[in-house]
Design a protein around this motif. Structure first.
Motif, mmCIF file in Angstrom:
data_model
loop_
_atom_site.group_PDB
_atom_site.id
_atom_site.type_symbol
_atom_site.label_atom_id
_atom_site.label_comp_id
_atom_site.label_asym_id
_atom_site.label_seq_id
_atom_site.Cartn_x
_atom_site.Cartn_y
_atom_site.Cartn_z
ATOM 1 N N UNK A 1 51.824 29.054 40.159
ATOM 2 C CA UNK A 1 51.765 29.934 39.004
ATOM 3 C C UNK A 1 52.843 31.014 39.066
ATOM 4 N N UNK A 2 53.115 31.579 37.905
ATOM 5 C CA UNK A 2 53.963 32.760 37.834
ATOM 6 C C UNK A 2 53.475 33.627 36.686
ATOM 7 N N UNK B 1 52.909 32.157 42.773
ATOM 8 C CA UNK B 1 51.589 32.195 43.384
ATOM 9 C C UNK B 1 51.079 30.774 43.568
ATOM 10 N N UNK B 2 50.605 30.477 44.774
ATOM 11 C CA UNK B 2 50.000 29.181 45.055
ATOM 12 C C UNK B 2 48.494 29.375 44.984
ATOM 13 N N UNK C 1 47.829 32.748 46.855
ATOM 14 C CA UNK C 1 48.839 33.104 47.854
ATOM 15 C C UNK C 1 50.170 33.402 47.172
ATOM 16 N N UNK C 2 50.611 34.664 47.173
ATOM 17 C CA UNK C 2 51.912 34.987 46.576
ATOM 18 C C UNK C 2 53.049 34.597 47.513
ATOM 19 N N UNK D 1 41.380 30.274 55.950
ATOM 20 C CA UNK D 1 42.054 31.567 55.786
ATOM 21 C C UNK D 1 43.347 31.343 55.005
ATOM 22 N N UNK D 2 43.176 31.054 53.749
ATOM 23 C CA UNK D 2 44.271 30.584 52.906
ATOM 24 C C UNK D 2 45.444 31.559 52.850
ATOM 25 N N UNK D 3 45.171 32.844 52.678
ATOM 26 C CA UNK D 3 46.272 33.811 52.578
ATOM 27 C C UNK D 3 46.668 34.387 53.940
#
Length: 239
Positions: free
Chosen positions: A43-44, A77-78, A92-93, A109-111
């Protein structure tokens, strides 16, 4: 041995050619350890909303890849759709730029587990966030202390904490300003100015926008910072 080297060279050549043939200048690869099934969205921000520009289905293999066309370095962003819960640890940016970017992280713990490589802007932004996090932690501790002081109506302590918070804010703004000036050749410079210190004294915004290299000034965030400065200057002059 000769055959193996030749085969390896041929494989690399095919990969290189396929990337050129795709017409895309941003190649993203990655792995989300522990993810068996789900959907990833790249995303953005468009205007003020997050918009998906690519969708990746995960089914069995936690590795993923995407090819996109990016005109200027930009924060992407993921987003992980777990299909079960909307955890806060889902977005996640990462600072995207033309080239090859790799993102490795985990489902649990994705980010916080993320390791992102291939982007100079991301590398510098990561350095910035580490220092900025210290200021945030210090301020959170003071907020807790301030709350306890309010409960006991300790005016002297409240005033002391307020002064300490003001000093933290000054140091955070000074750090962000110096960071932007020291990285004037990277697009992360105007990005930090726009997102971290937009309300700082206008003279500092002016110094940052004037320090940008021509390439950065012509980037998306560079143009936004110049416009932001001009708009704020008009507003403050009109008062």
């Amino acid at each position: 041995m000769k055959y193996s080297i030749a085969a390896l060279f041929a494989s690399l050549l095919i990969i290189g050619c396929s990337q050129k043939d795709s017409g895309k200048n941003l190649h993203i690869t990655g792995n989300i350890k522990g993810l068996k099934k789900g959907t990833l969205y790249i995303q953005k921000i468009v205007d003020t909303s997050l918009v998906a520009i690519d969708t990746i289905k995960i089914d069995g293999d936690s590795h993923f890849a995407a090819e996109l066309d990016i005109k200027s370095p930009e924060m992407y962003y993921l987003f992980l759709d777990r299909g079960v819960t909307n955890s806060l640890d889902n977005n996640l940016p990462f600072f995207a730029e033309a080239g090859n970017i790799n993102i490795d992280t985990s489902l649990d713990y994705f980010t916080s587990d993320s390791k992102i490589s291939g982007s100079k802007n991301q590398e510098k932004y990561g350095e910035y966030k580490k220092v900025a996090a210290r200021f945030n932690d210090q301020n959170l501790s003071l907020i807790e202390a301030r709350f306890r002081a309010f409960k006991t109506n300790n005016i002297k302590t409240i005033d002391s904490i307020s002064e300490a918070q003001a000093q933290i804010l000054k140091r955070r703004y000074l750090y962000a300003t110096n960071f932007a000036l020291n990285n004037k050749d990277l697009e992360v410079s105007p990005y930090v100015a726009l997102t971290e210190i937009p309300d700082i004294n206008l003279k500092y915004i002016d110094t940052i926008q004037k320090s940008m290299t021509p390439k950065v000034a012509q980037s998306m965030y560079g143009k936004k910072l110049i416009k932001f400065y001009n708009d704020r200057k008009k507003q403050e002059t009109a008062k």
